[in-house]
Each structure stands twice: as structure tokens, then as C-alpha cells.
Design an enzyme around this catalytic site. Structure first.
Site, mmCIF file in Angstrom:
data_model
loop_
_atom_site.group_PDB
_atom_site.id
_atom_site.type_symbol
_atom_site.label_atom_id
_atom_site.label_comp_id
_atom_site.label_asym_id
_atom_site.label_seq_id
_atom_site.Cartn_x
_atom_site.Cartn_y
_atom_site.Cartn_z
ATOM 1 N N CYS A 10 0.871 -1.162 0.000
ATOM 2 C CA CYS A 10 0.000 0.000 0.000
ATOM 3 C C CYS A 10 0.912 1.217 0.000
ATOM 4 C CB CYS A 10 -0.973 -0.019 1.178
ATOM 5 S SG CYS A 10 -0.198 -0.043 2.802
ATOM 6 N N SER A 11 0.384 2.407 0.163
ATOM 7 C CA SER A 11 1.192 3.614 -0.011
ATOM 8 C C SER A 11 2.482 3.600 0.809
ATOM 9 C CB SER A 11 0.372 4.858 0.292
ATOM 10 O OG SER A 11 -0.125 4.798 1.618
ATOM 11 N N ALA A 12 2.395 3.318 2.105
ATOM 12 C CA ALA A 12 3.603 3.288 2.937
ATOM 13 C C ALA A 12 4.122 1.873 3.147
ATOM 14 C CB ALA A 12 3.329 3.937 4.293
ATOM 15 N N GLY A 13 3.300 0.889 2.821
ATOM 16 C CA GLY A 13 3.721 -0.497 2.985
ATOM 17 C C GLY A 13 3.697 -0.992 4.421
ATOM 18 N N GLY A 15 0.572 -0.095 6.885
ATOM 19 C CA GLY A 15 -0.766 -0.123 7.480
ATOM 20 C C GLY A 15 -1.597 -1.281 6.961
ATOM 21 N N ARG A 16 -2.216 -1.071 5.822
ATOM 22 C CA ARG A 16 -3.044 -2.129 5.221
ATOM 23 C C ARG A 16 -2.193 -3.326 4.822
ATOM 24 N NH1 ARG A 16 -5.619 2.240 1.368
ATOM 25 N NH2 ARG A 16 -3.382 2.604 1.339
ATOM 26 N N GLN A 57 -1.202 0.122 11.854
ATOM 27 C CA GLN A 57 -1.135 1.457 12.435
ATOM 28 C C GLN A 57 -2.351 1.863 13.247
ATOM 29 O OE1 GLN A 57 -0.290 3.288 8.549
ATOM 30 N NE2 GLN A 57 1.587 4.017 9.500
#
Length: 90
Positions: A10-13, A15-16, A57
């Protein structure tokens, strides 16, 4: 059947993706014979965080991981016994 490593991002790798990775790791351990009593998701998450900081997170992500693992165990019990009542008694 043998699967290779999962590739998730995901965007930051963290959270999801971290949520998915925790659920996946727990399900692999279950497939290898771990029971819910044997499985310590908190400890597994802390170990995974030693490789990738800040995985999972939010409280909702952690709750989703726990519920997903529990649901998987219930589904597995039904599949093995053929008795849906067995899953609802866990």
C-alpha cells in the site's frame, strides 16, 4: 499446494499491507498445525515489526487481523467436521 511469498504493498507499505501480512503469517502457522491457543498474534506482530516498523497502524487494522484469523479458524473447523454448530461454539 505450495505458494511463494506474497507480494503486497500500500502507499507506505505498513498499514493495510502490514494487516494483510499479519493475517497471512497467522494463517500459514495455522496451516502448519498451530491452534488459536498456540498462536500469539501480538507476539507475531512484534516480531514482524522488528523487520518492518509500524506494521498495523490503527486499532481497526489490528481488530480486523484478529477477526480474520478467528473467522478462518471457525471456517476451518466447519470444513473439517462438516458441522457448522462446531464453529459457533468456539
Amino acid at each position: 499446494m505450495v505458494w511463494g511469498p506474497a507480494v503486497i504493498h500500500c502507499s507506505a507499505g505498513i498499514g493495510r499491507s502490514g494487516t494483510f501480512c499479519l493475517v497471512d503469517a497467522a494463517l500459514v502457522l495455522i496451516d502448519r498445525g498451530a491452534s488459536l491457543a498456540d498462536l500469539n498474534l501480538r507476539q507475531l506482530l512484534l516480531e514482524m515489526r522488528s523487520y518492518r516498523e509500524y506494521m498495523i497502524q490503527t486499532p481497526d487494522q489490528l481488530r480486523f487481523a484478529y477477526l480474520s484469523v478467528i473467522d478462518s479458524l471457525k471456517t476451518k473447523e466447519v470444513g473439517e467436521t462438516g458441522d457448522p454448530a462446531c464453529a459457533s461454539n468456539s
